[in-house]
Design an enzyme around this catalytic site. Sequence first.
Site, PDB file in Angstrom:
ATOM      1  N   HIS A 113       9.348 -26.391   0.504  1.00  0.00           N
ATOM      2  CA  HIS A 113       8.729 -27.484  -0.250  1.00  0.00           C
ATOM      3  C   HIS A 113       7.630 -26.950  -1.155  1.00  0.00           C
ATOM      4  O   HIS A 113       6.705 -27.662  -1.504  1.00  0.00           O
ATOM      5  CB  HIS A 113       8.184 -28.533   0.729  1.00  0.00           C
ATOM      6  CG  HIS A 113       9.283 -29.080   1.587  1.00  0.00           C
ATOM      7  ND1 HIS A 113       9.988 -30.212   1.259  1.00  0.00           N
ATOM      8  CD2 HIS A 113       9.841 -28.589   2.729  1.00  0.00           C
ATOM      9  CE1 HIS A 113      10.921 -30.411   2.190  1.00  0.00           C
ATOM     10  NE2 HIS A 113      10.854 -29.446   3.085  1.00  0.00           N
ATOM     11  N   GLU A 154       0.824  -1.219   0.000  1.00  0.00           N
ATOM     12  CA  GLU A 154       0.000   0.000   0.000  1.00  0.00           C
ATOM     13  C   GLU A 154       0.849   1.256   0.000  1.00  0.00           C
ATOM     14  O   GLU A 154       0.439   2.286  -0.509  1.00  0.00           O
ATOM     15  CB  GLU A 154      -0.922   0.027   1.231  1.00  0.00           C
ATOM     16  CG  GLU A 154      -2.242  -0.671   0.975  1.00  0.00           C
ATOM     17  CD  GLU A 154      -3.299  -0.406   2.041  1.00  0.00           C
ATOM     18  OE1 GLU A 154      -4.276  -1.153   2.056  1.00  0.00           O
ATOM     19  OE2 GLU A 154      -3.157   0.515   2.867  1.00  0.00           O
ATOM     20  N   LYS A 163     -13.026   0.981  -2.060  1.00  0.00           N
ATOM     21  CA  LYS A 163     -13.951   1.266  -0.948  1.00  0.00           C
ATOM     22  C   LYS A 163     -15.169   2.019  -1.483  1.00  0.00           C
ATOM     23  O   LYS A 163     -16.307   1.700  -1.158  1.00  0.00           O
ATOM     24  CB  LYS A 163     -13.263   2.152   0.110  1.00  0.00           C
ATOM     25  CG  LYS A 163     -12.461   1.403   1.156  1.00  0.00           C
ATOM     26  CD  LYS A 163     -12.100   2.359   2.305  1.00  0.00           C
ATOM     27  CE  LYS A 163     -11.255   1.699   3.370  1.00  0.00           C
ATOM     28  NZ  LYS A 163     -10.924   2.541   4.510  1.00  0.00           N
TER      29      LYS A 163
HETATM   30  O1  PA5 Z   1      -3.281   1.274   5.829  1.00  0.00           O
HETATM   31  C1  PA5 Z   1      -4.369   1.750   5.567  1.00  0.00           C
HETATM   32  O2  PA5 Z   1      -4.575   2.971   5.565  1.00  0.00           O
HETATM   33  C2  PA5 Z   1      -5.559   0.853   5.275  1.00  0.00           C
HETATM   34  O3  PA5 Z   1      -5.161  -0.477   5.156  1.00  0.00           O
HETATM   35  C3  PA5 Z   1      -6.590   0.959   6.397  1.00  0.00           C
HETATM   36  O4  PA5 Z   1      -5.999   0.604   7.605  1.00  0.00           O
HETATM   37  C4  PA5 Z   1      -7.797   0.060   6.107  1.00  0.00           C
HETATM   38  O5  PA5 Z   1      -8.369   0.385   4.862  1.00  0.00           O
HETATM   39  C5  PA5 Z   1      -8.853   0.217   7.202  1.00  0.00           C
HETATM   40  O6  PA5 Z   1      -9.243   1.547   7.314  1.00  0.00           O
HETATM   41  P1  PA5 Z   1      -9.997   2.068   8.596  1.00  0.00           P
HETATM   42  O7  PA5 Z   1      -9.080   2.002   9.739  1.00  0.00           O
HETATM   43  O8  PA5 Z   1     -10.391   3.472   8.266  1.00  0.00           O
HETATM   44  O9  PA5 Z   1     -11.179   1.185   8.797  1.00  0.00           O
END
Ligand code: PA5
Length: 467
Positions: A322, A293, A435
Amino acid sequence: MIKFEYANISSKIIGEQGLDIEASFSEYAPRIQEIITNLNMNKDKPGSWLQWMNLGYNEETVWYVKEFAAMVDGRFDNILVLGIGGSALGGLALSHALLKPYWNLLSREQRDNFPRIFFLDNIDPDEITALLNILDLKKTLVNVITKSGSTAETMSQFMIIKNKLQELLGDDYRKNVVATTDKQAGILRQLANEEGYKTFVVPDDVGGRFSVFSAVGLVPLALVGLDIDEIIKGIKIMDLALKNTDINKNIAAQNALIHYLADKQKGKYISVMMPYSSRLKYVSDWYVQLWAESLGKEFDRAGNKINNGPTPIKALGATDQHSQIQLYNEGKNDKIITFIRVEEFDNTLNIPNIFEYTGLNYLGGKSINQLINAEADATAVALVDYKRPNVTIKLPKINEYYLAQLFYMFEMQTAIIGELYNIDTYNQPGVEQAKNYTYALMGRMGYEESAHELNEKIGRNQQTAGL
Ligand code: PA5
């Protein structure tokens, strides 16, 4: 301190597939110095998303987390964490690593009176139903974690569980809920205020995947009796070490530069994370999210379309010897493998000398500890034979102090390589896109136009697939 070894990336060892480490370190020394200085200088600048660098110094949060854990001590049999992505993976990885293996199967006594812990980080109806059938919700503390306060996966789970809790406990249900979210924005904050839940804050300018050392990770860890003070000590000592602007002394900068140059100069754009310890299995999941990310970005900071993508992969030693190792040794030479090794396991497990067969008697009298470390050595050497770059991080032991060092090192390494790529490490437009599409498809107000378009696209896809 944890140790970092990078000899097996050097061209002296793997020839032209490797890097001239000395030359690269000295060429990039000024740039690394500048990056580290800027990160430290800008960490308090609003909007820089660098507050994760301050989490080891947030004594007030640590105090409140410990106070809450002490307050609810002995009251619950289970902790149920609701969250996804950065709101779940850090706590999951650290609790899996630090608690005794098979924690949830141990008796209360064996768990020193601490509760079991479950993470629901998916929306599989069968899994959720099964878990709710197992848990006695009256004796379950639900920690709902979402920074935005509106993530569909987390909030849909919470709606189901809140409903059930309220049926069971009436208004008292709120004593079984603790919410971790933004200090003022978002629906969960509003709900928590209205319903009177105990809350913790995801600090401003801390992104989900960098939030493990905020209340997001600390609350669940403290609730199952893990040593938060040792975690803080581990972060601080690593933070101090990584403030060093000299690349020769900064292991996060070294690994960031190695991964950057391996990608840019040698086409090794796949980063495999392979701990040799089942307890560290989910560290790879956390790393994969952090790397993917943060670094998978369409544009650089100058607006050039670059489709940046050092792809992370998770593997587990010795299990994946393996499975994936065949590919790593003989497939495309496009990977750099990070081994994590444990120098001293909590247990020594001897293999009894019970068979005379020549194919087995070499194992008798040795230990499983020797075997797993021999397998790690063997894999690294085989990779070198095939001219495949690999680096190793060594943990003296699996405990709070060293795990905190490791996680903080990976966070800093990600921040530094993001600067080398010249990208925004802290946004996630690709995640937001999916989202928003989900909101549209599920009929959220304000997303009607997008829903119409999406339904047409989905229809087209299904026709193409002959459905
Ligand atoms: O790293 C990030 O920003 C995302 O992976 C969020 O943690 C994830 O989408 C969850 O978001 P939220 O904490 O707003 O529910």
